[in-house]
Scaffold this active site. Sequence first.
Site, PDB file in Angstrom:
ATOM      1  N   ASP A   1       0.856  -1.184   0.000  1.00 59.31           N
ATOM      2  CA  ASP A   1       0.000   0.000   0.000  1.00 59.31           C
ATOM      3  C   ASP A   1       0.897   1.240   0.000  1.00 59.31           C
ATOM      4  OD1 ASP A   1      -1.734   2.051   0.489  1.00 59.31           O
ATOM      5  OD2 ASP A   1      -2.853   1.050   2.068  1.00 59.31           O
TER       6      ASP A   1
ATOM      7  N   ASP B   1      -9.107   1.144   2.990  1.00 60.00           N
ATOM      8  CA  ASP B   1      -9.163   1.575   1.591  1.00 60.00           C
ATOM      9  C   ASP B   1     -10.393   1.009   0.883  1.00 60.00           C
ATOM     10  OD1 ASP B   1      -6.867   2.860   2.108  1.00 60.00           O
ATOM     11  OD2 ASP B   1      -5.571   1.734   0.773  1.00 60.00           O
TER      12      ASP B   1
ATOM     13  N   THR C   1      -2.474   6.496  -4.208  1.00 63.92           N
ATOM     14  CA  THR C   1      -1.202   7.050  -3.718  1.00 63.92           C
ATOM     15  C   THR C   1      -0.039   6.677  -4.636  1.00 63.92           C
ATOM     16  OG1 THR C   1      -2.102   6.416  -1.586  1.00 63.92           O
ATOM     17  CG2 THR C   1       0.049   7.393  -1.572  1.00 63.92           C
ATOM     18  N   THR C   2       0.068   5.382  -4.963  1.00 62.01           N
ATOM     19  CA  THR C   2       1.181   4.913  -5.800  1.00 62.01           C
ATOM     20  C   THR C   2       1.099   5.553  -7.183  1.00 62.01           C
ATOM     21  OG1 THR C   2       1.016   2.828  -4.606  1.00 62.01           O
ATOM     22  CG2 THR C   2       2.405   2.835  -6.552  1.00 62.01           C
TER      23      THR C   2
END
Length: 544
Positions: free
Chosen positions: A70, A404, A103-104
């Site tokens: 994550d 999430d 995010t990534t």
Amino acid sequence: IALRPRVDQITMAAVKSLNPKAEVARAAQALQVNISAARALEEILKTNLGPRGTMKMLVSGAGDIKLTKDGNVLLHEMQIQHPTASLIARVATAQDDITGDGTTSNVLIIGELLKQADLYISEGLHPRIVTEGFEKAKEKALEVLDSVKLKKEIDRELLINVAQTSLRTKVTRKVADVLAEAVVGAVLAVQKPGEPIDLHMVEIMEMMHRMDTDTSLVKGLVLDHGARHPDMKKRVTDAFILTCNVSLEYEKSEVNSAFFYKSATERDKLVAAERKFTDDKVRKVIELKKQVCNGNDSGFVVINQKGIDPISLDMLAREGIVALRRAKRRNMERLTLACGGYAMNSVDELTPECLGRAGVVYEHVLGEEKYTFVEDVKNPRSVTILIKGPNKHTLTQIKDAVHDGLRAVKNALEDKSVVPGAGAFEVAAHSALTSDQFLATVQGRAKYGVKAFAEALMIIPKVLAQNSGFDPQDSIIKLTDEYKSTGQPVGIDLFTGEAMLPSDEGVFDNFRVKKQLLHSCTVIASNILLVDEIMKAGMSSLKG
């Protein structure tokens, strides 16, 4: 041109005269410092993207292990020293705070935007022109996003697809499918028509035993403590639940006070009078129990936010009442939503209407820990996701994934639309941005900025292909050719490397995640490109 170094020297001299210890990085050097930081962060997170991405093992100073893929957890836990990398990490974690995912992707797109822009800037193009191109490309990409989004009826099946798409990038496929069911059930239970969804009404409880696939949704509540008296029942069926915030323990006065008495008899009277104050409250609870349970086999459970002392517990146990003390305040809200009734702050107005109902209340002992399950409630407006796993890092990993997953389902319900996943939007946006029709509307050299933006978006399908063991160039060509021939948004099948229709395979992303991505990546990449000088001349550099 000959004057340029002279101007630089004057600027540097000016800063140095103000602060002899200042460190200055000028134009090209400043840009390289920033781009290399963004690329370094991108390289770290690249291998995590998608369901076939790899894991990272984080080891803390104390030796605690955390296994995760994550991006948000990684960026929070990693110690990032470089100021530019730290800035990008903060933007990416803000993306997670706002939308719960992406995010990534955020880090990858920012890194790739800077890399593509650098190709043109190194040939003499001014960064300002590149950022103008970025802005135009962003507006077009947002139009494409609106055109590819699917305004479907948001039913349970679609929500499970959305949850699976999000969760499979965090945990294994098998666990993700179990969690998706639990997460969708939880959000649908706490959703109230016409009101915003409050995810705090979903309690997340961890139990370290059995397997990660035993994680389940409890339609009721799980409390992390048990009854405090050995004679109280461990299991009660068809129970009345009294939720209260009343002190059922002997309390000393808040001010300094003393007993004065002439004889032992007087002392006993004073002690009895003090004790009677608490006992009367307990008796009122017992009276209510007798009123509602008279002549039936129903159980009676008291869950109190404040304390219950041993004497009071003994009185309640003799009447067959199960009592739990010091419940969390948040659970008091959840209890009334799960079981019905309402929380009482006084025992003076106890009526049968204030009681909730539960089909079964039982205690589960696990080593030193006690858990109380309140289950089989009629219309739960608050539920518990019970996470199970064999060790601590598995529990932590699942807990992060569940957060999430809950956000992904909530986003889909609030957006009332979804976006085809597996890189489908990025391929459609790239095709629209590089079309002659759109480039004709962009004036002058800003076209290079548009091209850089289009190429940067393709990092998502490229990395998805790469992490699945396929050739990125080969996969990109297949995707773009398929999109041009069919005109439908196509994504990459991570098991075959071929093009596929995400809507047929049930791969959906959140609309707001993609929208937020486009906004934040463009702003940060533009700001970093427009930095032409880094001055380390803060107060800390004057010390020593």
